[in-house]
Each structure stands twice: as structure tokens, then as C-alpha cells.
Enzyme design. Structure first.
Site, short mmCIF file in Angstrom:
data_model
loop_
_atom_site.label_atom_id
_atom_site.label_comp_id
_atom_site.label_asym_id
_atom_site.label_seq_id
_atom_site.Cartn_x
_atom_site.Cartn_y
_atom_site.Cartn_z
N SER A 1 -4.32 2.71 4.41
CA SER A 1 -4.65 1.90 3.12
C SER A 1 -4.87 0.58 3.21
O SER A 1 -5.53 -0.08 2.72
CB SER A 1 -3.72 2.38 2.08
N HIS B 1 7.02 -7.31 -2.58
CA HIS B 1 6.95 -6.65 -0.98
C HIS B 1 8.07 -7.15 -0.15
O HIS B 1 7.85 -6.91 1.18
CB HIS B 1 5.54 -6.57 -0.53
N LYS C 1 0.76 -1.30 -0.02
CA LYS C 1 0.05 -0.14 -0.14
C LYS C 1 0.83 1.37 -0.11
O LYS C 1 0.44 2.25 0.45
CB LYS C 1 -0.99 -0.05 1.16
S1 PPS Z 1 -0.53 -3.09 -3.18
O1 PPS Z 1 -1.73 -3.78 -3.10
O2 PPS Z 1 0.34 -3.04 -2.20
O3 PPS Z 1 0.13 -3.29 -4.35
O4 PPS Z 1 -0.86 -1.48 -3.25
P1 PPS Z 1 -0.17 -0.22 -3.72
O5 PPS Z 1 -0.31 0.08 -5.14
O6 PPS Z 1 1.27 -0.34 -3.10
O7 PPS Z 1 -0.94 0.96 -3.14
C1 PPS Z 1 -2.28 1.22 -3.18
C2 PPS Z 1 -2.35 2.70 -2.74
O8 PPS Z 1 -1.77 3.56 -3.43
C3 PPS Z 1 -2.57 4.70 -4.19
N1 PPS Z 1 -2.35 5.01 -5.39
C4 PPS Z 1 -2.06 6.12 -5.88
N2 PPS Z 1 -1.97 7.29 -5.12
C5 PPS Z 1 -1.73 8.50 -5.96
N3 PPS Z 1 -1.91 8.54 -7.15
C6 PPS Z 1 -1.92 7.29 -8.05
N4 PPS Z 1 -1.70 7.50 -9.22
C7 PPS Z 1 -1.75 6.08 -7.30
N5 PPS Z 1 -2.07 5.09 -7.77
C8 PPS Z 1 -2.28 4.04 -6.61
C9 PPS Z 1 -3.95 3.84 -3.95
O9 PPS Z 1 -4.98 4.64 -4.19
C10 PPS Z 1 -3.81 3.31 -2.53
O10 PPS Z 1 -3.76 4.41 -1.68
P2 PPS Z 1 -5.11 4.76 -0.71
O11 PPS Z 1 -4.46 5.45 0.33
O12 PPS Z 1 -5.70 3.44 -0.23
O13 PPS Z 1 -5.80 5.46 -1.74
#
Ligand code: PPS
Length: 306
Positions: free
Chosen positions: A149, A119, A58
Site C-alpha cells: 500500500s 503516524h 497505510k
Molecule cells: S494513510 O495515508 O497512511 O493515512 O493511509 P491509511 O488510511 O492508513 O491506509 C490506506 C489503506 O487503507 C485502506 N482502507 C480500507 N480498507 C478496507 N476497508 C476500508 N473501509 C478502508 N478504508 C481505507 C486503503 O484502501 C489503503 O489500503 P490499500 O491496500 O492501498 O487499498
């Protein structure tokens, strides 16, 4: 609330044992089916041009994946829509229930140069990655937003146990009885590793603040140049609002029994400081106390808002 009683610990241990396919590797709970599979992952033979994207869950993995794919494809949006992000880049240690192959098996077959997502904490990374001097991009996100998240992700995915209440999940996260273990150990482990290996350490909050600046840093790290027009396209295509509507990035193509986005979206809020909507004043004070102890002695610092 964060002071753990023995009853809390017992309850958490019980929950930990309820996690499906969780393997304890060197004290870190990993979502891996068996010791044999772990051996296969750990002995994965990386190629020198493999690019590794490492994160604590996340922290912006999917976001950086999209940025890297756009860079590798010279800003060609159509090419980046060739498949779901989970298909484009093997997820080293994960097997999705609707897929026949494990991430490591896909990685073995994937033509070079490939982007590999993981991860894993730095001390559990397959040693061939270091031996081959692979480039690694590590994305870190502040603990409070990561926790929020992760909580919502636990709610919407069947791959992880029910988080119970927000208050309970906060304790589980700090124990830490979550998949991939301690956020503190993860971010600090990779922070230390960057002095010994070819690692670009990037912060989620910095990408949000100035995506173009981060894209330039990534380009420099990858020893690649792109015209300004392509960089602008990457900024736009990887913005939260655009990715949220992109079925190849927003994970809506996954079966709803795996990710149920009627409960919570995979691309949920996409901004720093959503923790403020979850933490009470007392929770925040206790968390800060715990954080201070755990982060004592490191040069690593985070922004919790921008
Ligand atoms: S995972 O399942 O671990 O692979 O998730 P991961 O992709 O690492 O993290 C998901 C969170 O990243 C946010 N996210 C973004 N934030 C801003 N801009 C962009 N473009 C973007 N893409 C993914 C996503 O919304 C998750 O955070 P939260 O706070 O839950 O919204």
C-alpha cells in the site's frame, strides 16, 4: 535481493536525502519542515478528552477515522460528511501544501473533544498525551500489505519521493529509508506501550474479518454505547465499497498535484493479502527471513491473509 550491498545502501541514503522536508528525529525520518516545527509538535499540550488515532502509514488510519467519527456522531452519516476526513481530524505532524496551517496548529484551535491523527512512533509522541492519560487507538496492519500500500501511495502522491521500481521500494522499506522509519519498530513500540498507557491495539485484518466486533471493542474502550441499528449503519458506511464512493473519505477532493488518483486510488484495494499479487516466491522467502529476525522475541503476531 534483500541482502543489502554497500552500493544499495549508498543509493538508498542518496534517495533519503532527496526526500523533501524530511527531518531525522532520534533516527526516525519524519516529514516535518524544521526542528522548530518538531519542537512545537513535541510540546503540543493535549487535553484529557483528546482521542488519539495512531498508525504506521497505510495501516487503515482513514478507515478507523471514519469509524470513530461515526461513533462520536452517534451514527449520523450526514454529520460525518461535513468535511473531508483530513479536515475533520487534525493530522498532528503534517502540513499539506494546499493548506495554510500545520496539523498541530489546527489541533491547538480545535474544540474538544477532538480526534487527533498521527503516524508518530510511540517514543516520539508528545509527552502531554501520556500525562493527560489520553485514550489512544492504534491500528496495525501486516507488514507485507502495508508495504504494498505504501508503494502505491508513493506512486500517487507528490508528498513522497518516486518509489522507483517495486523491487527497489522493497529494499527502501526494509532499510528503512521511508517516512516514519521502521514498520517493525513502530508496531513493536506501540505494542509495548499498550501495557503502560491507555491504548487499544487493533488489527486491520480483524476489522476486515469482523467489523462489528471491532466497533464493539472501540465502543467499550470509549465507554460508549450505541443502539444496534447505529452500529449496523457504521459497519455499512465504513465498508470499503461505500467509503470508496464517499468524496469526504476517498481523498478525491485533494488537488491532483498532491494525490493523483489517475495513477493509483487512495482507497485502492482495501483487502488483506494483496501482497500475493506483488511478491515473487524468492522475494517472499527473503522477506520472511528478515521478518523472523526482526520480530524475534515479541508476542506480537499478524495475519497476512484472512
Ligand atoms: S494513510 O495515508 O497512511 O493515512 O493511509 P491509511 O488510511 O492508513 O491506509 C490506506 C489503506 O487503507 C485502506 N482502507 C480500507 N480498507 C478496507 N476497508 C476500508 N473501509 C478502508 N478504508 C481505507 C486503503 O484502501 C489503503 O489500503 P490499500 O491496500 O492501498 O487499498
Amino acid at each position: 535481493m534483500i541482502t543489502l550491498t554497500n552500493a544499495d545502501k549508498a543509493q538508498i541514503l542518496e534517495k533519503k536525502s532527496l526526500l523533501l522536508n524530511i527531518l531525522d528525529v532520534d533516527g526516525v525520518p519524519l516529514p516535518i519542515v524544521s526542528k522548530e516545527m518538531w519542537n512545537k509538535i513535541y510540546n503540543f499540550q493535549a487535553k484529557s478528552d483528546d482521542l488519539i488515532l495512531a498508525t504506521y502509514p497505510k495501516s487503515g488510519t482513514t478507515w478507523m477515522q471514519e469509524i470513530l467519527d461515526m461513533i462520536q456522531n452517534d451514527g449520523d452519516v450526514a454529520k460525518c460528511k461535513r468535511a473531508n476526513s483530513l479536515e475533520r481530524h487534525p493530522f498532528l505532524e503534517i502540513s499539506f501544501p494546499h493548506k495554510e496551517k500545520y496539523g498541530v496548529d489546527i489541533a491547538i484551535e480545535m474544540p474538544s473533544p477532538q480526534i487527533l491523527k498521527t503516524h508518530l512512533p510511540s517514543h516520539l509522541i508528545p509527552p502531554s498525551i501520556w500525562k493527560q492519560k489520553c485514550k489512544v487507538i492504534y491500528v496495525a496492519r501486516n507488514a507485507k500489505d502495508c508495504l504494498v500500500s505504501y508503494y502505491h501511495f508513493h506512486r500517487m502522491t507528490s508528498l513522497l519521493p518516486d518509489p522507483q521500481s517495486w523491487e527497489e521500494f522493497l529494499i527502501v522499506f526494509l532499510t528503512p529509508a521511508v517516512a516514519y522509519g521502521s514498520w517493525y519498530d513502530h508496531v513493536k513500540g506501540w505494542w509495548d506501550a499498550k501495557d503502560k498507557h491507555h491504548i487499544l491495539y487493533v488489527f486491520y485484518e480483524d476489522i476486515k474479518k469482523n467489523p462489528k466486533c471491532t466497533i464493539h471493542k472501540v465502543l467499550e474502550f470509549l465507554e460508549k454505547t450505541l443502539p444496534e441499528e447505529s452500529i449496523n449503519k457504521i459497519v455499512y458506511h465504513t465498508s470499503f465499497d461505500v467509503m470508496k464512493e464517499n468524496p469526504m473519505a476517498n481523498q478525491t477532493s485533494l488537488p491532483s498535484y498532491i494525490y493523483d488518483d489517475t495513477i493509483s486510488k487512495f482507497l485502492r484495494k482495501g483487502m488483506p493479502a494483496d501482497w500475493k499479487n506483488h511478491f515473487t516466491v524468492t522475494m517472499n522467502e527473503k522477506f520472511d527471513e528478515h521478518y523472523k529476525k526482526k520480530m524475534a522475541g515479541t508476542t506480537l503476531t499478524f495475519c497476512t491473509e484472512i
